[in-house]
Enzyme design. Sequence first.
Site, PDB file in Angstrom:
ATOM      1  N   ASN A 186       0.709  -1.196   0.022  1.00 17.72           N
ATOM      2  CA  ASN A 186      -0.083   0.026   0.147  1.00 17.72           C
ATOM      3  C   ASN A 186       0.778   1.273   0.015  1.00 17.72           C
ATOM      4  O   ASN A 186       1.362   1.759   1.165  1.00 17.72           O
ATOM      5  CB  ASN A 186      -0.780   0.038   1.225  1.00 17.72           C
ATOM      6  N   LEU A 187       1.105   1.716  -1.137  1.00 18.54           N
ATOM      7  CA  LEU A 187       1.953   2.915  -1.467  1.00 18.54           C
ATOM      8  C   LEU A 187       1.936   4.099  -0.349  1.00 18.54           C
ATOM      9  O   LEU A 187       1.088   4.456  -0.340  1.00 18.54           O
ATOM     10  CB  LEU A 187       1.773   3.505  -2.862  1.00 18.54           C
ATOM     11  N   ASP A 188       3.253   4.347   0.383  1.00 19.45           N
ATOM     12  CA  ASP A 188       3.151   5.443   1.276  1.00 19.45           C
ATOM     13  C   ASP A 188       2.341   5.215   2.382  1.00 19.45           C
ATOM     14  O   ASP A 188       2.017   6.169   3.149  1.00 19.45           O
ATOM     15  CB  ASP A 188       2.937   6.681   0.500  1.00 19.45           C
ATOM     16  N   GLU A 189       1.767   4.014   2.718  1.00 21.57           N
ATOM     17  CA  GLU A 189       0.841   3.872   3.638  1.00 21.57           C
ATOM     18  C   GLU A 189       1.226   2.893   4.638  1.00 21.57           C
ATOM     19  O   GLU A 189       0.417   2.005   5.472  1.00 21.57           O
ATOM     20  CB  GLU A 189      -0.492   3.407   2.972  1.00 21.57           C
ATOM     21  N   ARG A 249      -3.066   3.432  11.714  1.00 19.55           N
ATOM     22  CA  ARG A 249      -1.890   3.684  11.261  1.00 19.55           C
ATOM     23  C   ARG A 249      -0.601   4.036  11.848  1.00 19.55           C
ATOM     24  O   ARG A 249       0.569   3.864  11.395  1.00 19.55           O
ATOM     25  CB  ARG A 249      -2.064   5.067  10.185  1.00 19.55           C
TER      26      ARG A 249
END
Lengths: 281, 281, 281, 281
Positions: free
Chosen positions: A223-226, D208
């Site tokens: 999950n790109l940049d996440e 997150r």
Amino acid sequence: MKNEETQVLHIHCADEKGLIYRITEILYSHGLNIVNNQEFVDAKNSYFFMRTEFEGVDGIETITNDLRKVLPTKAHISCTPVGNRSVVLMASKEPHCLGDLLLRHKYGELTARVKAVVSNHEVLAPLCKAFDMPFHHIPAAGIDREAHEASILDVLANYAPDYLVLAKYMRIFTPSFVERYPHRIINIHHSFLPAFVGASPYRQAYRRGVKVIGATAHIVTDNLDEGPIIAQDVLPVNHSFSADEMAFAGRDVEKNVLAKALKLVLQERVFIYKNRTIVFD
Amino acid sequence: MKNEETQVLHIHCADEKGLIYRITEILYSHGLNIVNNQEFVDAKNSYFFMRTEFEGVDGIETITNDLRKVLPTKAHISCTPVGNRSVVLMASKEPHCLGDLLLRHKYGELTARVKAVVSNHEVLAPLCKAFDMPFHHIPAAGIDREAHEASILDVLANYAPDYLVLAKYMRIFTPSFVERYPHRIINIHHSFLPAFVGASPYRQAYRRGVKVIGATAHIVTDNLDEGPIIAQDVLPVNHSFSADEMAFAGRDVEKNVLAKALKLVLQERVFIYKNRTIVFD
Amino acid sequence: MKNEETQVLHIHCADEKGLIYRITEILYSHGLNIVNNQEFVDAKNSYFFMRTEFEGVDGIETITNDLRKVLPTKAHISCTPVGNRSVVLMASKEPHCLGDLLLRHKYGELTARVKAVVSNHEVLAPLCKAFDMPFHHIPAAGIDREAHEASILDVLANYAPDYLVLAKYMRIFTPSFVERYPHRIINIHHSFLPAFVGASPYRQAYRRGVKVIGATAHIVTDNLDEGPIIAQDVLPVNHSFSADEMAFAGRDVEKNVLAKALKLVLQERVFIYKNRTIVFD
Amino acid sequence: MKNEETQVLHIHCADEKGLIYRITEILYSHGLNIVNNQEFVDAKNSYFFMRTEFEGVDGIETITNDLRKVLPTKAHISCTPVGNRSVVLMASKEPHCLGDLLLRHKYGELTARVKAVVSNHEVLAPLCKAFDMPFHHIPAAGIDREAHEASILDVLANYAPDYLVLAKYMRIFTPSFVERYPHRIINIHHSFLPAFVGASPYRQAYRRGVKVIGATAHIVTDNLDEGPIIAQDVLPVNHSFSADEMAFAGRDVEKNVLAKALKLVLQERVFIYKNRTIVFD
């Protein structure tokens, strides 16, 4: 013969009453000299984390076996000598993060062996040469993503790094590349308050007139940049900063946050669980 | 009958191998539901600290007795129900710290009973009245320090507070007063980088052109303003600040740092050892 | 022919009504393209400061002469092309500040020509070599302070630097050395909240249990470590830091604060007045 | 007769050469005693901003007329006596921002008259009573948004406030309500690094594992939570914070950022241009 180096024991498993007692009983029975011990229970998920730093022991396999007998069946147990990790750095054109890490490595601040630098551009070759660091230029132009990543994997195979550190490497990896280094790729990217999604985030941040810019170091997942966040920091800006000047000012916080995150990882202070990190700092 | 409230167990003693094992064995045998557990070893002094937060137990005396059998003879063991502490606030003329604490108390942010305010001036009486807080004006004018402190002690005797919080109380206590509340008086004072000793520190800071001002919350000991530090923070200033404006800007950081320090103390997160604090935050 | 580079005009003088009007009238009459203009009045001392950044003009001498006619007799007027300054760096054994400045210089972040490094030790020679930077080892052992400084001045004479930057140069200059570079030597030193005077400040800070450590970049005057402050910053620490670990952690804030201060000076953003700086950032 | 109070002159217009000269000539010719003067040119948009703080003048209409003659036709010119603004606060259930502003107001820290509090809930009535502040409970239940806003506007009509300050007012205004107070409504909201869009941002931030949480004070425009930013700040968090604890910790930064933003606005330090603020602090 005794092994005098510092090692870090990681345990994480479903929480139960008496875990610390059961674990420390075994560590005590093996005569471990515990330098530092930290636990955390994620109450929401009822999940237990423990980091134990100890000195002067061999027969860690026996200890691990004994621990396994008293822990829940799915418990994760690992033990790593501090300073034993290897790293390959990846970068594109910007020198600030790469140069900072090479300096810290040269002066023994990173407890790891940095083995090489891989870049999709040639511009940082002289910087690597100045630090006697092998530099691999693997251009991405004119080939597809899979072919480019295959070339990178070929080079990496020679170094077998424990971690890849993306020091402003400006390309996105495919999921199959990321799977080769699960939870072992560390990235830095700019962050804003609020965040701006999509292209030209500094330009968007400028247009909104943000007063704070920041950087986030995280584990790379599909999950790109996440992926899970390891470290973050910010610095103040004001109306006199253009979008370019914001990006420029952001360099200082990017390099510090990336270095901080890498040191936390190398000191075995970071656990990853359900897209979050537990950081024992 | 079970006691369902959260309690905090504090243990500190000379470090030995196996302490955590011995302690957690006893806690486990008594069926404690541990919510949070933190340890720290001061390697330089070979001294051990442990804070254990647990729920739902009575018979804490039995546990303490059992612990005493397995710990070094001079071990300190204490157990406190969270939220059980009482506090008296002291202030002089400035309202910012006092008002902030009264607000936080009114809305349940401080896990303590604030019982009264004592002041050497009358100016803050209306503020206390607005919060229905008993206010004791004990003027210092025209009497000697000992007589003034005797009057204060008379008033305090009615409240038997666990802690005195000096919310910008601008007088210095005698050693004999401080002895009555050993490690139980919390103070806030402005701080600078570098520090300025003597009178008018903001004026000195201005003259030197400091770019950062701060505040330090600490335990009061005989050594004026030099007791163990609980919390500190800073904020940026620049050449456009006069000495008065620096003092004014300093109010925001003073009130936040004092509130933070008080909350840490009330959550039993602070240990004091050799003029330093160990803060499990 | 037009000079297209950016220049910075500095004016400071006793404050009077109408100064900005008189100054800007002259700048306007000469057709200056003002990019940025900032003024500050030190109300306490009734003293005026103005920094004007402009492009594309020659005949600055004429402008200066015209300004002199309308300003108070003791007014200071200077004009400097941005990017025209030269710098010599001095260091002892620690690489973090020196390496950071060499990196920033290599990548064009410092608008100055760094000409050489002078050190009283040999250990940083390889670092300078990696950056193709002339390195002068001038040992201090076995000679007196004056002789050592004479050797340094001999080397500096070849470079005629505008600024000396002490990147963890651990020796104290004599007043006569400082006089040779009046307000032109920039130093970095650790700072604490509160400050600790005398030897081993990190050790003293550790003993007091400080929660914040910092760094101060300042102009060197005769008054050791007490010259005008250019920039300061802090970072949080806690009880788990030994004195050595505090010193180590302090490196990151030292290098950033020194680089920030140097950039402010090189962009002609710093005025010095009565042991304070006015910084137009 | 002279007016001795401090006033602030705001000028913004398309940039031209000689603006400062033309403006200061007029101010000088009228004998203004300028306390502080700041300019900024938005180079990208070629737009000029100037804030001039002065004392002791009447006949400001004449000055404004004279200025109009020398400025571009669409120039904005305004002049406001400092301390002359009126404010109505709006809140819902949370007391931290409202209580903080009422305290600051009571002790003269806000240079404005806070006239009343409007809330869609009743819970904060006692807090307002303690500060002798008129409190208007305007429930939103059972009526549509327009009817609710009409009731609010009725109450506001009695106070004719210059600014509405939303101190954790948890409802969204319709565009037609916002139009009634163009650039005169100030809001505070939590912010994250990166931001989380949609419901339950603290819950998303928790998931997150963010290491920094923050707050943004901004001007309310039609574009919900996306108006020009006045002030921002952050504080560190870690894995031990639950989503609720993050929200709770965020209260301290929210109240400080909102107070800071309001003070900047009341001191006439904020210009708004193209969805950005220029803040002369």
